[in-house]
Design a protein around this motif. Structure first.
Motif, PDB file in Angstrom:
ATOM      1  N   GLY A  16      76.407 -68.070 -14.139  1.00 11.37           N
ATOM      2  CA  GLY A  16      76.472 -69.262 -14.969  1.00 11.37           C
ATOM      3  C   GLY A  16      76.931 -69.008 -16.395  1.00 11.37           C
ATOM      4  O   GLY A  16      77.258 -69.957 -17.120  1.00 11.37           O
ATOM      5  N   ALA A  17      76.994 -67.764 -16.793  1.00 15.73           N
ATOM      6  CA  ALA A  17      77.420 -67.420 -18.160  1.00 15.73           C
ATOM      7  C   ALA A  17      78.948 -67.367 -18.247  1.00 15.73           C
ATOM      8  O   ALA A  17      79.655 -67.488 -17.245  1.00 15.73           O
ATOM      9  CB  ALA A  17      76.820 -66.077 -18.566  1.00 15.73           C
ATOM     10  N   ILE A  18      79.437 -67.198 -19.478  1.00 13.12           N
ATOM     11  CA  ILE A  18      80.870 -67.020 -19.707  1.00 13.12           C
ATOM     12  C   ILE A  18      81.188 -65.525 -19.741  1.00 13.12           C
ATOM     13  O   ILE A  18      80.554 -64.767 -20.478  1.00 13.12           O
ATOM     14  CB  ILE A  18      81.309 -67.665 -21.040  1.00 13.12           C
ATOM     15  N   ASP A  58      92.831 -73.294 -16.616  1.00 12.47           N
ATOM     16  CA  ASP A  58      93.033 -73.623 -15.205  1.00 12.47           C
ATOM     17  C   ASP A  58      91.674 -73.534 -14.533  1.00 12.47           C
ATOM     18  O   ASP A  58      91.189 -72.445 -14.240  1.00 12.47           O
ATOM     19  CB  ASP A  58      94.031 -72.655 -14.555  1.00 12.47           C
ATOM     20  N   GLY A  59      91.048 -74.691 -14.353  1.00 13.86           N
ATOM     21  CA  GLY A  59      89.723 -74.704 -13.750  1.00 13.86           C
ATOM     22  C   GLY A  59      88.714 -73.981 -14.622  1.00 13.86           C
ATOM     23  O   GLY A  59      88.578 -74.279 -15.812  1.00 13.86           O
ATOM     24  N   ARG A  60      88.034 -73.011 -14.057  1.00 17.49           N
ATOM     25  CA  ARG A  60      87.026 -72.260 -14.819  1.00 17.49           C
ATOM     26  C   ARG A  60      87.642 -71.148 -15.663  1.00 17.49           C
ATOM     27  O   ARG A  60      86.935 -70.468 -16.406  1.00 17.49           O
ATOM     28  CB  ARG A  60      85.999 -71.671 -13.849  1.00 17.49           C
ATOM     29  N   PHE A  61      88.927 -70.945 -15.549  1.00 16.10           N
ATOM     30  CA  PHE A  61      89.598 -69.845 -16.242  1.00 16.10           C
ATOM     31  C   PHE A  61      90.379 -70.342 -17.456  1.00 16.10           C
ATOM     32  O   PHE A  61      91.048 -71.375 -17.391  1.00 16.10           O
ATOM     33  CB  PHE A  61      90.567 -69.136 -15.296  1.00 16.10           C
ATOM     34  N   LEU A  75      88.811 -65.866 -20.201  1.00 13.45           N
ATOM     35  CA  LEU A  75      87.447 -66.358 -20.180  1.00 13.45           C
ATOM     36  C   LEU A  75      87.168 -66.977 -18.826  1.00 13.45           C
ATOM     37  O   LEU A  75      87.994 -67.746 -18.313  1.00 13.45           O
ATOM     38  CB  LEU A  75      87.231 -67.411 -21.268  1.00 13.45           C
ATOM     39  N   ILE A  76      86.043 -66.635 -18.250  1.00  5.94           N
ATOM     40  CA  ILE A  76      85.615 -67.236 -16.983  1.00  5.94           C
ATOM     41  C   ILE A  76      84.322 -67.989 -17.264  1.00  5.94           C
ATOM     42  O   ILE A  76      83.295 -67.382 -17.594  1.00  5.94           O
ATOM     43  CB  ILE A  76      85.383 -66.171 -15.890  1.00  5.94           C
ATOM     44  N   ARG A  77      84.388 -69.293 -17.147  1.00  6.47           N
ATOM     45  CA  ARG A  77      83.195 -70.113 -17.392  1.00  6.47           C
ATOM     46  C   ARG A  77      82.394 -70.239 -16.114  1.00  6.47           C
ATOM     47  O   ARG A  77      82.925 -70.156 -15.003  1.00  6.47           O
ATOM     48  CB  ARG A  77      83.605 -71.501 -17.878  1.00  6.47           C
ATOM     49  N   ARG A 106      86.078 -53.931 -14.660  1.00  4.95           N
ATOM     50  CA  ARG A 106      85.215 -54.314 -13.539  1.00  4.95           C
ATOM     51  C   ARG A 106      84.164 -55.298 -14.039  1.00  4.95           C
ATOM     52  O   ARG A 106      83.450 -55.014 -15.006  1.00  4.95           O
ATOM     53  CB  ARG A 106      84.555 -53.087 -12.939  1.00  4.95           C
ATOM     54  N   LEU A 107      84.115 -56.455 -13.417  1.00  5.80           N
ATOM     55  CA  LEU A 107      83.155 -57.505 -13.777  1.00  5.80           C
ATOM     56  C   LEU A 107      82.084 -57.598 -12.700  1.00  5.80           C
ATOM     57  O   LEU A 107      82.399 -57.650 -11.516  1.00  5.80           O
ATOM     58  CB  LEU A 107      83.858 -58.858 -13.915  1.00  5.80           C
ATOM     59  N   LYS A 108      80.835 -57.638 -13.159  1.00  5.47           N
ATOM     60  CA  LYS A 108      79.711 -57.848 -12.246  1.00  5.47           C
ATOM     61  C   LYS A 108      78.980 -59.115 -12.689  1.00  5.47           C
ATOM     62  O   LYS A 108      78.528 -59.189 -13.838  1.00  5.47           O
ATOM     63  CB  LYS A 108      78.738 -56.682 -12.294  1.00  5.47           C
ATOM     64  N   VAL A 109      78.882 -60.089 -11.807  1.00  9.10           N
ATOM     65  CA  VAL A 109      78.131 -61.301 -12.099  1.00  9.10           C
ATOM     66  C   VAL A 109      76.817 -61.201 -11.349  1.00  9.10           C
ATOM     67  O   VAL A 109      76.791 -61.138 -10.109  1.00  9.10           O
ATOM     68  CB  VAL A 109      78.909 -62.557 -11.695  1.00  9.10           C
ATOM     69  N   LEU A 110      75.725 -61.199 -12.106  1.00 11.71           N
ATOM     70  CA  LEU A 110      74.404 -60.971 -11.534  1.00 11.71           C
ATOM     71  C   LEU A 110      73.741 -62.281 -11.155  1.00 11.71           C
ATOM     72  O   LEU A 110      73.606 -63.188 -11.980  1.00 11.71           O
ATOM     73  CB  LEU A 110      73.548 -60.216 -12.555  1.00 11.71           C
ATOM     74  N   ALA A 111      73.335 -62.382  -9.896  1.00 16.66           N
ATOM     75  CA  ALA A 111      72.687 -63.612  -9.411  1.00 16.66           C
ATOM     76  C   ALA A 111      71.254 -63.736  -9.926  1.00 16.66           C
ATOM     77  O   ALA A 111      70.616 -62.715 -10.245  1.00 16.66           O
ATOM     78  CB  ALA A 111      72.690 -63.619  -7.891  1.00 16.66           C
TER      79      ALA A 111
END
Lengths: 111, 115
Positions: A16-18, A58-61, A75-77, A106-111
């Motif tokens: 949910g973060a940017i 473009d969308g979330r980007f 940026l990824i919202r 490398r991006l890690k999005v933590l649930a």
């Protein structure tokens, strides 16, 4: 000096973060810039292209380009776990359409 | 439009053997690129074509590597006398030469393992 530089990461953000990914390039004549997403073991997938200074959404980007500072960002919202991947920045060299890639972040999005 | 297609997807070969990879670009695209990628690195430029003309070849590429694009359609990349250092993912991409849009799209890649 590498022509396109990125921090290798990993960059960890909560769901949910940017997520903010950055890239610098050395060739002042570069005209076109791209962000690719690459999942482990897969080939790069084009997310965004940007050719002029400013923001492109473009969308979330959102891609941002600052040619004076030779800086490109993505940026990824509302980051999702499915966004976890390596993000590659690429620029075309002046006078040709050869694409030069950074090493990726490398991006890690933590649930 | 089925996108960029590469064949084979995987190749295991013994050191010293020759290998050939094929790439079929998106049909209306006139530029075709070959890249090599190893673990933890970004794609490394090898060569590119506009139609059937090979416009640039990386200085890092040894004489064991050759690429062709007969008739400006599909392309082949041949590696002669393979070495263990050639083990990598070989990526093909294509784009339409257009001053307003230079987006390149990749195929699935060919993973080469030299044993």
């Amino acid at each position: 000096q590498k022509e396109v530089e990125q921090n290798s990461g990993p960059l960890s953000v909560p769901e949910g973060a940017i997520a903010s990914l950055n890239c610098t390039y050395s060739d002042r004549g570069s005209q076109s810039f791209f962000w690719y997403r690459q999942y482990s073991g897969k080939s790069p997938e084009l997310i965004m292209s940007i050719y002029s200074n400013g923001d492109k959404e473009d969308g979330r980007f959102t891609a941002q380009l600052n040619k004076a500072s030779q800086y490109v960002s993505l940026l990824i919202r509302d980051s999702q776990p499915s966004d976890s991947a390596t993000y590659l920045c690429a620029a075309t060299t002046s006078g040709t359409y050869k694409y030069i890639f950074g090493t990726g972040t490398r991006l890690k999005v933590l649930a | 439009d089925t996108g960029v297609s590469q064949d084979p997807r995987h190749k295991i070969t013994k050191r010293g053997q020759n290998v050939t990879f094929r790439c079929d670009p998106i049909s209306e695209h006139n530029r075709l690129y070959w890249y090599r990628q190893t673990l933890g690195q970004g794609p490394e430029f090898l060569t590119y074509f506009q139609n059937e003309a090979q416009l640039e070849k990386s200085r890092l590429l040894s004489d064991r590597f050759s690429a062709e694009r007969p008739k400006g359609s599909f392309s082949t990349l041949e590696i002669q006398r393979t070495e263990q250092g050639d083990s990598a993912m070989y990526l093909c991409a294509s784009s339409l030469y257009d001053s307003s849009n230079t987006e390149a799209f990749f195929g699935q890649g060919t993973r080469l393992t030299v044993v």
